[in-house]
Design a protein around this motif. Structure first.
Motif, PDB file in Angstrom:
ATOM      1  N   GLN A 130     -28.972  22.684  10.474  1.00 40.31           N
ATOM      2  CA  GLN A 130     -27.965  23.473  10.246  1.00 40.31           C
ATOM      3  C   GLN A 130     -26.806  23.252  11.161  1.00 40.31           C
ATOM      4  N   SER A 131     -26.953  22.950  12.346  1.00 42.99           N
ATOM      5  CA  SER A 131     -25.929  22.743  13.377  1.00 42.99           C
ATOM      6  C   SER A 131     -25.807  21.441  14.131  1.00 42.99           C
ATOM      7  N   HIS A 132     -26.875  20.972  14.765  1.00 44.54           N
ATOM      8  CA  HIS A 132     -26.602  20.022  15.634  1.00 44.54           C
ATOM      9  C   HIS A 132     -26.444  18.645  15.080  1.00 44.54           C
ATOM     10  N   LEU A 133     -27.237  18.629  14.159  1.00 43.16           N
ATOM     11  CA  LEU A 133     -27.099  16.907  13.498  1.00 43.16           C
ATOM     12  C   LEU A 133     -25.808  17.026  12.809  1.00 43.16           C
ATOM     13  N   PRO A 134     -25.407  18.087  11.898  1.00 45.61           N
ATOM     14  CA  PRO A 134     -24.082  17.906  11.306  1.00 45.61           C
ATOM     15  C   PRO A 134     -23.007  17.633  12.257  1.00 45.61           C
ATOM     16  N   LYS A 135     -22.999  18.562  13.540  1.00 45.05           N
ATOM     17  CA  LYS A 135     -21.814  18.497  14.278  1.00 45.05           C
ATOM     18  C   LYS A 135     -21.884  16.768  14.804  1.00 45.05           C
ATOM     19  N   MET A 136     -23.062  16.234  15.072  1.00 43.97           N
ATOM     20  CA  MET A 136     -23.038  14.938  15.873  1.00 43.97           C
ATOM     21  C   MET A 136     -22.797  13.993  14.873  1.00 43.97           C
ATOM     22  N   ASP A 137     -22.751  14.164  13.470  1.00 50.30           N
ATOM     23  CA  ASP A 137     -22.462  13.271  12.542  1.00 50.30           C
ATOM     24  C   ASP A 137     -21.085  13.632  12.250  1.00 50.30           C
ATOM     25  N   ASP A 138     -20.449  14.513  12.490  1.00 48.36           N
ATOM     26  CA  ASP A 138     -18.882  14.897  12.583  1.00 48.36           C
ATOM     27  C   ASP A 138     -18.303  13.941  13.656  1.00 48.36           C
ATOM     28  N   ALA A 139     -19.075  13.930  14.695  1.00 42.27           N
ATOM     29  CA  ALA A 139     -18.372  13.327  15.768  1.00 42.27           C
ATOM     30  C   ALA A 139     -18.511  11.742  16.010  1.00 42.27           C
ATOM     31  N   GLY A 140     -19.406  11.313  14.841  1.00 36.38           N
ATOM     32  CA  GLY A 140     -19.446   9.885  14.552  1.00 36.38           C
ATOM     33  C   GLY A 140     -20.799   9.447  15.486  1.00 36.38           C
TER      34      GLY A 140
END
Length: 234
Positions: free
Chosen positions: A99-109
Motif C-alpha cells: 500500500q505504501s512503500h513500493l508505490p512511493k519507491m516506484d513514483d521516485a523511479g
C-alpha cells in the motif's frame, strides 16, 4: 498472497514509517538523477532500505516476488526464519509494502513495481543507494556449511562398551577362572604341584596383559606392536 485485515495496534516500525511518510519529497526526480530530498525520503524508512538491500542481493533472472521480499523483511524484524513466521507477521510487512512503500519507491523511479503481478525490479537509480546500505544486515546470504575436520582422537567402539571396562571384565574373569581351578584341584585332592599351578595362572595373566598392551598400541602391524610392548623403538 491475499491481503487480510491489519491488526489494530501498529508496530514501532510502522508508527515510525507513518510519521516519515507524511513528508514527501519537495522536488521530483529528473532524468537519471535523484534529488537530495528524494534520496533521503527513501532512506529514512528502514523497510524501504531493506527492499533496496534485498534487490541489491537478489540474483534471479527476472523481477523479484514482492511476497518474498515481505517475508524476508518480516523474518529479519522478528529475528526468526521465513519458515517460522506467523501469518500476522507476514501480513503486516506485506500490506505496508503493497500500500505504501513500493508505490512511493516506484513514483521516485527507484524501482519498477508491478502491483497487479506482485513483481519488483530495481532501476538504475537504485545504485545511488548502495553506499547507504552497508549497515543493513543481509537478507539473502546463507551461512556456509562447516567442513568436517577429521578427528585425530581414536574413535569410540561401536559396541557401546568402554575399552577399559571390557579389559577389567577380562581380568576379573581370568582371576575367577584361576580361583575356580585352584579350588577344584584342592577339592579333588589331585596331586598337582603348586609351582605348576602357579605357572599356569601366571601364564594366563601374562597373555591377558600382552593382549591388553597390543590393543592399546593402535592400528599397527604385529611387528610394530611387539616392539612397542617390549619397549623398543620403531
Amino acid at each position: 498472497m491475499s491481503i487480510a485485515e491489519t491488526t489494530s495496534e501498529p508496530t514501532t516500525t510502522e508508527a515510525e514509517e507513518s510519521a516519515t511518510d507524511e513528508s514527501p519529497s519537495s522536488e521530483s526526480a529528473s532524468g537519471d538523477d535523484l534529488t537530495r530530498d528524494d534520496l533521503f525520503h527513501v532512506l529514512q524508512c528502514r523497510r524501504r532500505r531493506l527492499v533496496l538491500k534485498y534487490l541489491h542481493e537478489y540474483s534471479g533472472d527476472g523481477p523479484a516476488e514482492m511476497s518474498d521480499i515481505a517475508e524476508h523483511i518480516a523474518a529479519l524484524e522478528h529475528d526468526t526464519t521465513v519458515d517460522s513466521l506467523r501469518s500476522k507477521q507476514r501480513q503486516r510487512v506485506y500490506i505496508a509494502l503493497y500500500q505504501s512503500h513500493l508505490p512511493k519507491m516506484d513514483d521516485a523511479g527507484v524501482v519498477n513495481y508491478n502491483q497487479d503481478r506482485g513483481l519488483v525490479e530495481a532501476t538504475a537509480l537504485a545504485d545511488s543507494f548502495d553506499g547507504y546500505l552497508d549497515e543493513e544486515p543481509s537478507l539473502l546470504s546463507t551461512t556456509p556449511a562447516v567442513e568436517s575436520v577429521p578427528s585425530t582422537e581414536p574413535s569410540a567402539p561401536t559396541g557401546g562398551h568402554d575399552p577399559g571396562e571390557q579389559w577389567s571384565r577380562r581380568y576379573l574373569g581370568t582371576a575367577c577362572a584361576a580361583l575356580v581351578a585352584v579350588g577344584g584341584v584342592a577339592v579333588s585332592g589331585a596331586a598337582v604341584p603348586g609351582v605348576a599351578l602357579a605357572l599356569v595362572v601366571s601364564a594366563a595373566f601374562l597373555l591377558l596383559a600382552l593382549g591388553h598392551r597390543l590393543a592399546l598400541s593402535g592400528p599397527q602391524s604385529l611387528a610394530d606392536r611387539l616392539r612397542t610392548v617390549f619397549g623398543q623403538g620403531p
